[in-house]
Design an enzyme around this catalytic site. Structure first.
Site, PDB file in Angstrom:
ATOM      1  CB  SER A 101      -0.933   0.004   1.218  1.00 55.85           C
ATOM      2  OG  SER A 101      -0.180   0.045   2.433  1.00 55.85           O
ATOM      3  CD  GLU A 132       9.098  -4.553   5.125  1.00 56.27           C
ATOM      4  OE1 GLU A 132       8.497  -4.278   6.204  1.00 56.27           O
ATOM      5  OE2 GLU A 132       9.101  -3.815   4.143  1.00 56.27           O
ATOM      6  CE  LYS A 141      -3.985  -8.930  -3.566  1.00 60.83           C
ATOM      7  NZ  LYS A 141      -4.849  -7.787  -3.145  1.00 60.83           N
ATOM      8  CB  CYS A 188       8.462  -0.607   6.223  1.00 60.28           C
ATOM      9  SG  CYS A 188       9.688  -0.400   4.929  1.00 60.28           S
ATOM     10  CD  GLU A 213       4.581  -0.861  11.576  1.00 63.13           C
ATOM     11  OE1 GLU A 213       5.162  -0.145  10.727  1.00 63.13           O
ATOM     12  OE2 GLU A 213       4.191  -2.022  11.335  1.00 63.13           O
TER      13      GLU A 213
END
Length: 523
Positions: free
Chosen positions: A164, A271, A190, A308, A399
């Site tokens: 995303s 990840e 995908k 990230c 997170e």
């Protein structure tokens, strides 16, 4: 750059399977997170049959693609980069509409995407990996020794999930796709529903590269899907031999469990995120408290916290210098704008999590950004807490994807070490300190190194360099395989397997295992 109008841009909304565009575009739409409303493009929802066709197309292409030379694969990767750059204005304009990310950020991300492809192409033209052989010894007693040579084979079709927060560098033609193609593996992507039109435009560039380089039609396939069923069907398909994923721990764990539960389990390279802790040592804090605070906020706010590697945890000692740090941090945070996030779902999760954390006993609000002026905007937030309260509440250690951080105040360096011992696996951690005090922190540095995939000194973690020496992974839950990376040349090794050739005639050996290869070490 000419911004494209979404009513005139040619978006089919279809899947790309075996070299053909297919499917009825009538199931879900793109969404503009800045305007908080749908975009008029419609997309097809992949059926089980369409996912099956994509996996079979990739498998059919595997026999031919794995036979292509390193030079042919390199030319193909370079051509993909060239075709993406041909359409860069359209790609960036569409990605901007679908993600709200700044045009300059998307320009840089497109360049990074192409640089990844070119890096693998360069590597394929001049591979430098050492290969090993053991020479035969027919005179050895009590048994003769055979000639053995260790090579590598591509494992087969790879499923790649678009991310995303990186519509280009970690999506359709991103690192997982580039490394799989470099390894000799066809790909089924995908596409992420948050940037389905961007995925289609990049796929059109790849399709032209396939035709130009005369690659097998099913070497690359795109399926569009907004429902979990498409993902489940893909990872469970028997023709898929590995999965590359960048996303949330929750979804990644579901997919990883599916991969391991298959009749023939396959590797899942996920990840899954990180809080990327920042440890500030006292001598540097005394010298640079104000600049450290400003740099922390600026890093935390990159991409509105949707990296990230966004720094979500700050650890420092309670002393007079910390008070200066907190004052500067608060001033810098007060200037930060509330803003939309990549999707309404991500924004809602951020709001829910931050509200819950602020209600925990012992947690105090350190500072906030400007108040949100729209319901779909999220407000930057930093909390502060003691070591004991932080370690007592697991939810504080999770997170929070967005512009958020927790500052933990320690009384002693021993408390810092206690916190390190309790950390889960991380993509990165940073230690900020003067050289003279780092010399006295050898044990802390060693302990922290066992928690991370990249240990950084006197820099913030945001930004992952695409280069030979990069490692982008870490102990679980940062990634599902701490031995692998999703960035850099080593990421190619996820999609190959070792094979030993015993007594194989030299004329039949792969080129890199023949005696004339200078990188072949024979024992």
């Amino acid at each position: 750059m000419n911004k494209q109008d979404n009513t005139t841009t040619n978006i089919s909304g279809q899947h790309f399977i075996g070299g053909n565009w297919t499917g009825k575009a009538d199931s879900f739409t793109s969404f503009n997170p800045v305007e908080n409303k749908p975009i008029s493009w419609m997309f097809s929802e992949a059926t089980q049959q369409e996912v099956n066709e994509a996996a079979i197309a990739a498998d059919n292409a595997f026999a031919a693609y794995r036979q292509t030379s390193s030079i042919q694969k390199a030319d193909f990767l370079d051509e993909i980069a060239k075709q993406i750059m041909t359409d860069i204005d359209d790609i960036i304009a569409i990605a901007h509409q679908e993600t709200g990310l700044p045009l300059a950020r998307l320009q840089g991300e497109t360049g990074r995407t192409c640089n990844q492809l070119k890096m693998f192409a360069t590597y394929l033209r001049s591979p430098s990996d050492v290969r090993y052989a053991d020479a035969a010894n027919p005179e050895r007693l009590p048994l003769p020794k055979a000639d053995t040579r260790l090579g590598y084979l591509p494992i087969g079709p790879v499923a790649v999930f678009g991310a995303s927060n990186f519509p280009l560098a970690f999506s359709t033609a991103g690192g997982d796709t580039a490394s799989a193609l470099a390894a000799g593996c066809p790909v089924v992507v995908k596409g992420h529903p948050a940037h389905a039109a961007t995925s289609e435009l990049v796929t059109k560039a790849i399709a032209r590269a396939i035709e130009t380089c005369r690659m097998p039609a099913g070497v690359f396939n795109l399926i569009q899907s907004s429902e979990p069923a498409g993902a489940r069907t893909l990872v469970q398909h028997p023709k898929i031999k590995a999965v590359g994923f960048t996303g949330s721990l929750k979804v990644g764990r579901i997919l990883a469990d599916m991969c391991s539960a298959r009749p023939q389990p396959i590797p899942f390279y996920g990840e899954l995120g990180s809080i990327n802790p920042q440890f500030i040592l006292p001598a540097l804090m005394a010298e640079n408290a104000e600049s450290l605070a400003r740099t922390q906020v600026q890093s935390m706010m990159m991409g509105h916290g949707q990296f990230c590697t966004s720094p979500g945890l700050i650890v420092a000692l309670k002393d007079p210098a910390l008070k200066r740090y907190l004052a500067s941090f608060t001033d810098e945070m007060a200037m930060q704008e509330a803003a939309p996030m990549l999707t309404p779902g991500i924004a809602a999760t951020y709001q829910k999590m931050t509200q819950a954390l602020m209600s925990i006993k012992g947690v105090n609000v350190l500072s906030q950004g400007k108040a949100a002026t729209a319901s779909h905007h999220t407000r930057p937030l930093a909390l502060t807490v003691s070591v004991s309260d932080y370690l007592a509440n697991e939810s504080l250690q999770d997170e929070v994807f967005g512009p958020f951080a927790v500052l933990v105040q320690c009384d002693t360096m021993e408390e810092m070490d206690q916190l390190i011992a309790a950390l889960e696996g991380q993509l990165t951690a940073s230690i900020h300190g003067l050289e003279r005090e780092l010399k006295d922190c050898g044990q802390l540095i060693e302990n922290l190194s066992y928690k991370v995939g990249r240990l950084i000194f006197n820099q913030m973690p945001t930004g992952v360099e695409v280069c030979y020496s990069m490692n982008h992974g870490g102990p679980y839950p940062a990634s599902t395989d701490s031995r692998s990376t999703s960035v850099g040349i080593e990421s190619l090794k996820r999609f190959v397997r070792p094979i030993c050739y015993q007594n194989m005639p030299s004329g039949q050996l792969p080129a890199d295992l023949r005696p004339e290869n200078p990188q072949l070490i024979t024992f």
